[in-house]
Design an enzyme around this catalytic site. Structure first.
Site, PDB file in Angstrom:
ATOM      1  N   GLY A  49       0.256  -1.354  -0.152  1.00 54.01           N
ATOM      2  CA  GLY A  49      -0.265  -0.111  -0.447  1.00 54.01           C
ATOM      3  C   GLY A  49       0.699   1.361  -0.016  1.00 54.01           C
ATOM      4  O   GLY A  49       0.822   2.683   0.303  1.00 54.01           O
ATOM      5  N   TRP A  51       2.115   2.657  -2.529  1.00 58.20           N
ATOM      6  CA  TRP A  51       1.812   3.428  -3.495  1.00 58.20           C
ATOM      7  C   TRP A  51       0.959   4.247  -3.650  1.00 58.20           C
ATOM      8  O   TRP A  51       0.545   5.078  -3.940  1.00 58.20           O
ATOM      9  CB  TRP A  51       2.683   3.276  -5.017  1.00 58.20           C
ATOM     10  CG  TRP A  51       2.917   2.589  -5.351  1.00 58.20           C
ATOM     11  CD1 TRP A  51       5.048   2.555  -5.248  1.00 58.20           C
ATOM     12  CD2 TRP A  51       3.700   2.938  -6.427  1.00 58.20           C
ATOM     13  NE1 TRP A  51       5.323   3.013  -5.629  1.00 58.20           N
ATOM     14  CE2 TRP A  51       5.137   3.064  -7.047  1.00 58.20           C
ATOM     15  CE3 TRP A  51       3.354   2.788  -8.277  1.00 58.20           C
ATOM     16  CZ2 TRP A  51       6.201   2.923  -8.146  1.00 58.20           C
ATOM     17  CZ3 TRP A  51       3.363   2.644  -9.539  1.00 58.20           C
ATOM     18  CH2 TRP A  51       5.360   2.741  -8.975  1.00 58.20           C
ATOM     19  N   ASP A  69      -5.073  -5.803  -5.903  1.00 58.20           N
ATOM     20  CA  ASP A  69      -4.036  -7.127  -5.798  1.00 58.20           C
ATOM     21  C   ASP A  69      -4.564  -8.612  -5.408  1.00 58.20           C
ATOM     22  O   ASP A  69      -5.738  -8.311  -4.995  1.00 58.20           O
ATOM     23  CB  ASP A  69      -2.979  -6.149  -4.623  1.00 58.20           C
ATOM     24  CG  ASP A  69      -1.920  -7.520  -4.565  1.00 58.20           C
ATOM     25  OD1 ASP A  69      -1.700  -8.708  -4.560  1.00 58.20           O
ATOM     26  OD2 ASP A  69      -0.540  -6.329  -4.940  1.00 58.20           O
ATOM     27  N   ASP A  89      -7.515 -10.535  -9.859  1.00 59.23           N
ATOM     28  CA  ASP A  89      -6.593 -10.313 -10.686  1.00 59.23           C
ATOM     29  C   ASP A  89      -6.401  -9.713 -11.864  1.00 59.23           C
ATOM     30  O   ASP A  89      -7.635  -9.829 -12.206  1.00 59.23           O
ATOM     31  CB  ASP A  89      -6.262 -12.449 -11.912  1.00 59.23           C
ATOM     32  CG  ASP A  89      -5.114 -12.707 -12.478  1.00 59.23           C
ATOM     33  OD1 ASP A  89      -4.859 -11.270 -12.668  1.00 59.23           O
ATOM     34  OD2 ASP A  89      -4.851 -13.185 -12.402  1.00 59.23           O
ATOM     35  N   ASP A 114       3.762  -1.323  -9.653  1.00 58.02           N
ATOM     36  CA  ASP A 114       4.631  -1.729  -9.194  1.00 58.02           C
ATOM     37  C   ASP A 114       5.205  -2.994  -8.867  1.00 58.02           C
ATOM     38  O   ASP A 114       6.046  -3.171  -8.246  1.00 58.02           O
ATOM     39  CB  ASP A 114       5.432  -1.143  -7.834  1.00 58.02           C
ATOM     40  CG  ASP A 114       6.315  -0.824  -7.195  1.00 58.02           C
ATOM     41  OD1 ASP A 114       7.707  -0.559  -8.658  1.00 58.02           O
ATOM     42  OD2 ASP A 114       6.815  -0.796  -6.193  1.00 58.02           O
ATOM     43  N   LYS A 154       6.768  -0.629 -13.774  1.00 57.46           N
ATOM     44  CA  LYS A 154       7.768  -0.754 -13.275  1.00 57.46           C
ATOM     45  C   LYS A 154       8.416  -2.391 -14.755  1.00 57.46           C
ATOM     46  O   LYS A 154       7.384  -3.245 -14.598  1.00 57.46           O
ATOM     47  CB  LYS A 154       8.305  -1.433 -12.561  1.00 57.46           C
ATOM     48  CG  LYS A 154       9.559  -2.204 -11.980  1.00 57.46           C
ATOM     49  CD  LYS A 154       9.832  -1.694 -10.335  1.00 57.46           C
ATOM     50  CE  LYS A 154       8.781  -2.946  -9.726  1.00 57.46           C
ATOM     51  NZ  LYS A 154       9.161  -3.592  -8.343  1.00 57.46           N
TER      52      LYS A 154
END
Length: 259
Positions: A49, A51, A69, A89, A114, A154
């Site tokens: 958490g 971000w 998540d 998902d 990320d 990322k």
């Protein structure tokens, strides 16, 4: 543990962030204004958490933040920004539907991710898995972002990195590869940022027949392709011409006559 890791790890503990990764998003936002005030932000792979905390701070009470998540995320305390948590998902249609509901009817302004794969220790495999996750995030962003929206993800550097950047460039007006100072010295992680999502029925290089419906302030002809505006120089109202698209922006584009 490197000195830089010490610094951001300790800083996150002192300032109440759930992970040192919070400072990566802060730095991305500072560099490219990724999180506008009042925006609706979706954070893919949001646990634990860090971000989410930064996004909530930056968009403020008029904004909205959705964390996604498979893992459970503890609810954020002491934030005035509305925060919704979706457990699922991101690649599944049901989860994407849940994201859209949580984001609200106004649509999504920013998608960030990320996520990193479970590390195998074999670099080429970890890189490939990283690119796969990034592509899944990009596909999700393509589905839920509104025109002009932003994206940051990322990715581990490696042989497939440039191809992925090329794909992002096809979807956004502005693309930049960044390496935040908060990333560890030994890390190969990079962040690909796309700004101003293009929602157009055409792409650069497309050749189409259009009818010029009017003339703009700059003297260019105006054509419509599925409601999308194209400016075509050296044409007049009533012309029917074949054009090649040479620039596509979120809300309008430019084309040249082929003859």
């Amino acid at each position: 543990m490197t000195g830089r890791k010490d610094h951001y790890y300790n800083k996150s503990k002192q300032e109440g962030y759930r992970s040192r990764a919070a400072y990566k998003l802060k730095q991305l936002d500072r560099e490219v204004d990724l999180l506008p005030s009042g925006a609706t932000v979706v954070d893919l792979g949001a646990a634990p958490g860090g971000w989410l905390q930064v996004a909530a701070e930056e968009v403020g009470p008029q904004g909205r933040v959705v964390g996604v998540d498979l893992q459970r995320i503890d609810y954020l305390d002491d934030v005035k920004t509305p925060v919704e948590l979706v457990r699922g998902d991101m690649t599944e249609e049901d989860t994407r539907d849940d994201i859209k509901k949580a984001a609200g009817p106004g649509g999504v302004d920013v998608v960030v991710s990320d996520m990193a794969p479970n590390m195998s220790g074999e670099y080429s495999l970890d890189h490939a898995r990283s690119v796969h996750l990034a592509r899944m995030a990009l596909e999700t962003a393509e589905e839920i972002l509104k025109s002009g929206g932003h994206f940051a993800v990322k990715v581990f550097d490696g042989q497939d990195f440039e191809d992925f950047v090329d794909d992002v460039e096809q979807e956004f007006n502005y693309t930049r590869v960044m390496s935040p100072d908060a990333s560890r010295d030994s890390s190969s992680e990079l962040y690909v940022v796309g700004k101003s999502k293009i929602r157009a029925p055409i792409r650069e290089g497309d050749v189409v027949d259009v009818e010029i419906e009017g003339v703009g302030d700059e003297g260019d002809g105006i054509a419509k392709v599925e409601g999308y505006t194209l400016f075509v120089p050296d044409t007049e109202e009533g012309d029917i011409v074949e054009v090649e698209v040479d620039d596509v922006k979120p809300n309008f584009g430019f084309a040249e006559k082929t003859e």
